[in-house]
Motif scaffolding. Sequence first.
Motif, PDB file in Angstrom:
ATOM      1  N   ALA A 100       0.849  -1.197   0.000  1.00  0.00           N
ATOM      2  CA  ALA A 100       0.000   0.000   0.000  1.00  0.00           C
ATOM      3  C   ALA A 100       0.882   1.243   0.000  1.00  0.00           C
ATOM      4  O   ALA A 100       2.079   1.187   0.295  1.00  0.00           O
ATOM      5  CB  ALA A 100      -0.939   0.011   1.203  1.00  0.00           C
ATOM      6  N   ALA A 101       0.294   2.372  -0.319  1.00  0.00           N
ATOM      7  CA  ALA A 101       0.962   3.671  -0.250  1.00  0.00           C
ATOM      8  C   ALA A 101      -0.096   4.760  -0.282  1.00  0.00           C
ATOM      9  O   ALA A 101      -1.187   4.566  -0.823  1.00  0.00           O
ATOM     10  CB  ALA A 101       1.952   3.855  -1.393  1.00  0.00           C
ATOM     11  N   GLU A 102       0.242   5.884   0.299  1.00  0.00           N
ATOM     12  CA  GLU A 102      -0.665   7.034   0.296  1.00  0.00           C
ATOM     13  C   GLU A 102       0.163   8.307   0.283  1.00  0.00           C
ATOM     14  O   GLU A 102       1.033   8.495   1.139  1.00  0.00           O
ATOM     15  CB  GLU A 102      -1.578   7.011   1.520  1.00  0.00           C
ATOM     16  N   SER A 103      -0.071   9.167  -0.692  1.00  0.00           N
ATOM     17  CA  SER A 103       0.679  10.418  -0.822  1.00  0.00           C
ATOM     18  C   SER A 103      -0.276  11.570  -1.078  1.00  0.00           C
ATOM     19  O   SER A 103      -1.213  11.445  -1.855  1.00  0.00           O
ATOM     20  CB  SER A 103       1.682  10.330  -1.976  1.00  0.00           C
ATOM     21  N   ASP A 104       0.000  12.685  -0.409  1.00  0.00           N
ATOM     22  CA  ASP A 104      -0.798  13.902  -0.573  1.00  0.00           C
ATOM     23  C   ASP A 104       0.163  15.048  -0.888  1.00  0.00           C
ATOM     24  O   ASP A 104       0.951  15.456  -0.036  1.00  0.00           O
ATOM     25  CB  ASP A 104      -1.585  14.192   0.702  1.00  0.00           C
ATOM     26  N   ASP A 135       7.230  17.796 -22.184  1.00  0.00           N
ATOM     27  CA  ASP A 135       7.057  18.728 -23.308  1.00  0.00           C
ATOM     28  C   ASP A 135       5.704  19.435 -23.187  1.00  0.00           C
ATOM     29  O   ASP A 135       4.845  19.345 -24.066  1.00  0.00           O
ATOM     30  CB  ASP A 135       7.149  17.958 -24.624  1.00  0.00           C
ATOM     31  N   ILE A 136       5.526  20.193 -22.085  1.00  0.00           N
ATOM     32  CA  ILE A 136       4.211  20.761 -21.780  1.00  0.00           C
ATOM     33  C   ILE A 136       3.839  21.928 -22.709  1.00  0.00           C
ATOM     34  O   ILE A 136       2.669  22.329 -22.754  1.00  0.00           O
ATOM     35  CB  ILE A 136       4.137  21.234 -20.308  1.00  0.00           C
ATOM     36  N   PHE A 137       4.792  22.467 -23.465  1.00  0.00           N
ATOM     37  CA  PHE A 137       4.486  23.531 -24.421  1.00  0.00           C
ATOM     38  C   PHE A 137       4.695  23.048 -25.860  1.00  0.00           C
ATOM     39  O   PHE A 137       4.866  23.859 -26.777  1.00  0.00           O
ATOM     40  CB  PHE A 137       5.362  24.770 -24.164  1.00  0.00           C
ATOM     41  N   GLY A 138       4.685  21.738 -26.064  1.00  0.00           N
ATOM     42  CA  GLY A 138       4.912  21.172 -27.387  1.00  0.00           C
ATOM     43  C   GLY A 138       3.789  21.504 -28.354  1.00  0.00           C
ATOM     44  O   GLY A 138       2.657  21.840 -27.967  1.00  0.00           O
ATOM     45  N   ALA A 139       4.079  21.387 -29.647  1.00  0.00           N
ATOM     46  CA  ALA A 139       3.136  21.773 -30.698  1.00  0.00           C
ATOM     47  C   ALA A 139       1.876  20.932 -30.693  1.00  0.00           C
ATOM     48  O   ALA A 139       0.820  21.396 -31.174  1.00  0.00           O
ATOM     49  CB  ALA A 139       3.825  21.675 -32.062  1.00  0.00           C
ATOM     50  N   THR A 140       1.937  19.710 -30.180  1.00  0.00           N
ATOM     51  CA  THR A 140       0.752  18.839 -30.166  1.00  0.00           C
ATOM     52  C   THR A 140       0.186  18.634 -28.759  1.00  0.00           C
ATOM     53  O   THR A 140      -0.740  17.835 -28.590  1.00  0.00           O
ATOM     54  CB  THR A 140       1.087  17.467 -30.767  1.00  0.00           C
ATOM     55  N   THR A 141       0.711  19.340 -27.766  1.00  0.00           N
ATOM     56  CA  THR A 141       0.218  19.188 -26.390  1.00  0.00           C
ATOM     57  C   THR A 141      -1.155  19.830 -26.252  1.00  0.00           C
ATOM     58  O   THR A 141      -1.316  21.037 -26.447  1.00  0.00           O
ATOM     59  CB  THR A 141       1.193  19.821 -25.383  1.00  0.00           C
ATOM     60  N   ALA A 142      -2.162  19.003 -25.910  1.00  0.00           N
ATOM     61  CA  ALA A 142      -3.534  19.498 -25.781  1.00  0.00           C
ATOM     62  C   ALA A 142      -3.905  19.799 -24.336  1.00  0.00           C
ATOM     63  O   ALA A 142      -4.719  20.688 -24.069  1.00  0.00           O
ATOM     64  CB  ALA A 142      -4.506  18.477 -26.362  1.00  0.00           C
ATOM     65  N   SER A 143      -3.341  19.051 -23.387  1.00  0.00           N
ATOM     66  CA  SER A 143      -3.657  19.281 -21.978  1.00  0.00           C
ATOM     67  C   SER A 143      -2.509  18.788 -21.107  1.00  0.00           C
ATOM     68  O   SER A 143      -1.686  17.971 -21.528  1.00  0.00           O
ATOM     69  CB  SER A 143      -4.957  18.559 -21.572  1.00  0.00           C
ATOM     70  N   VAL A 144      -2.475  19.313 -19.889  1.00  0.00           N
ATOM     71  CA  VAL A 144      -1.478  18.894 -18.900  1.00  0.00           C
ATOM     72  C   VAL A 144      -2.207  18.572 -17.605  1.00  0.00           C
ATOM     73  O   VAL A 144      -3.352  19.006 -17.377  1.00  0.00           O
ATOM     74  CB  VAL A 144      -0.414  19.983 -18.655  1.00  0.00           C
ATOM     75  N   SER A 145      -1.554  17.784 -16.750  1.00  0.00           N
ATOM     76  CA  SER A 145      -2.149  17.433 -15.462  1.00  0.00           C
ATOM     77  C   SER A 145      -1.102  17.549 -14.366  1.00  0.00           C
ATOM     78  O   SER A 145       0.105  17.466 -14.618  1.00  0.00           O
ATOM     79  CB  SER A 145      -2.722  16.014 -15.489  1.00  0.00           C
ATOM     80  N   ARG A 146      -1.586  17.715 -13.130  1.00  0.00           N
ATOM     81  CA  ARG A 146      -0.713  17.826 -11.962  1.00  0.00           C
ATOM     82  C   ARG A 146      -1.269  16.907 -10.876  1.00  0.00           C
ATOM     83  O   ARG A 146      -2.407  17.083 -10.426  1.00  0.00           O
ATOM     84  CB  ARG A 146      -0.640  19.271 -11.477  1.00  0.00           C
ATOM     85  N   THR A 147      -0.483  15.949 -10.478  1.00  0.00           N
ATOM     86  CA  THR A 147      -0.918  14.980  -9.464  1.00  0.00           C
ATOM     87  C   THR A 147      -1.054  15.647  -8.105  1.00  0.00           C
ATOM     88  O   THR A 147      -0.132  16.301  -7.621  1.00  0.00           O
ATOM     89  CB  THR A 147       0.086  13.816  -9.373  1.00  0.00           C
ATOM     90  N   GLN A 148      -2.207  15.444  -7.477  1.00  0.00           N
ATOM     91  CA  GLN A 148      -2.470  16.045  -6.170  1.00  0.00           C
ATOM     92  C   GLN A 148      -2.446  15.010  -5.047  1.00  0.00           C
ATOM     93  O   GLN A 148      -1.942  15.279  -3.945  1.00  0.00           O
ATOM     94  CB  GLN A 148      -3.822  16.755  -6.184  1.00  0.00           C
ATOM     95  N   ALA A 149      -2.980  13.831  -5.296  1.00  0.00           N
ATOM     96  CA  ALA A 149      -3.002  12.791  -4.265  1.00  0.00           C
ATOM     97  C   ALA A 149      -3.092  11.423  -4.926  1.00  0.00           C
ATOM     98  O   ALA A 149      -3.733  11.269  -5.976  1.00  0.00           O
ATOM     99  CB  ALA A 149      -4.175  12.981  -3.306  1.00  0.00           C
TER     100      ALA A 149
END
Length: 435
Positions: A100-104, A135-149
Amino acid sequence: MQVTRKIIAAAAVLAAAQSTTALAGGFQRGTADTDILFEPGTVNMRAGMTYVDPQRGFTSINGQSGDFGDYTGDYTIPTYSISLGNDTVGCAGTATESFAAESDYSGSPGGALPAQVSSLSTGQPVGTTTAARTDIFGATTASVSRTQALSFSSSELGVTCRLSYAAESGRYSLLGGVFVEDFHFEGTSLGTTYAAPGFPLAAVNTRVEVESDGGYKAGFRIGAAYEIPEYALRVQVMYRSEVKHDDVEGDGTVTVLNSLVPTLPAGTVLPVNSFLSEATSPQFVELKAQTGIAPGWLLLGSFRWTDWSTNDMSVSSISNAAFGINSSSYAPYHWRDGYTATLGLGHAFNDEISGAVVLGYDRGVSTGAETTYTDIYTLAGGVSFKANKMAELRFGGLVGYWTDGSQSVSQGAYFDGTVGDDFVYGVNASLKLSF
């Protein structure tokens, strides 16, 4: 020399050792209590609980230093076992939380980990290379995400049997059994959909919450033991097979936080299907040994190898074809194999009370792509109270020193980060009844 009070001293060492085992590197939590097969008595039952508080937090993220709080969550590990048998044969049913694991990460800058690419305008899946994810500003990048938990857990139910043969040189035992293990995953992330591919203007900001489950998968354990009971000597080796969970899926929601799209106003909640890439509970081999060294004194040690290198990465994906949702988040591990060693000394003060201390070392499995699991040095203590022939209470505690570490994009991480020297604490208690 016959070592008296050997059983009481062994119990106290076990109480201390259980705290140490709960801190093995990677996602290891509890192990099946197969030691109950060697307890005297026709029927034995034991129930225990271990609490661990790992205090680990980033000291810098992508070059930004600060106190971002602990991202590791505290946890409890239940263990249950019941055995039935005699000197020749016995079987035990066991239950525990195996992994198991838990991260916040809500204390990180901006309330989540740094951004990674989650979808492309081409409709193709995002790759799992560092270059693809950063490559978060790449020519084909449509969306980005940021892990919260993130959190996941696996529960194990098993049956292990012992077949023993007593000779003049000692008692020889073969051990073997089967178990089943499930898998449960939960995740929360913050998403941003660009107004146009490669153009980092937020058209929609969302919160993604998913929950996925994998069914029970079977595994096995096999081992052997050698004992000289009058000297409290026992050497035992046990192998536990790996379990692969390749059917982890479920559902979740995408909640719109703010939006420039009229058809997706803030507060809109969209259902999604969720999937997790294959998760592996690694195989391991554990060697445990104990021997009496003087009347009322017991020496105990253990060594475990765990195949953590099979855990390379995980990808959590969501989809909703009707709304064109198809994105993913990536967690690199690239772990190396783990090694855990303990050495303990127990002493029986009288027929009712015994105590023990255990030193432990766990070689960290982190290689620079993920920095949580660095080396840990532990000191544990345990005490056993045996009021009568039927009941026994065990208590243990632990303090551990967690060495500092770092992760970097050059080593396979999708962001740079450092952790400092940290501490971890644990306590456990168990009750055994014998008939």
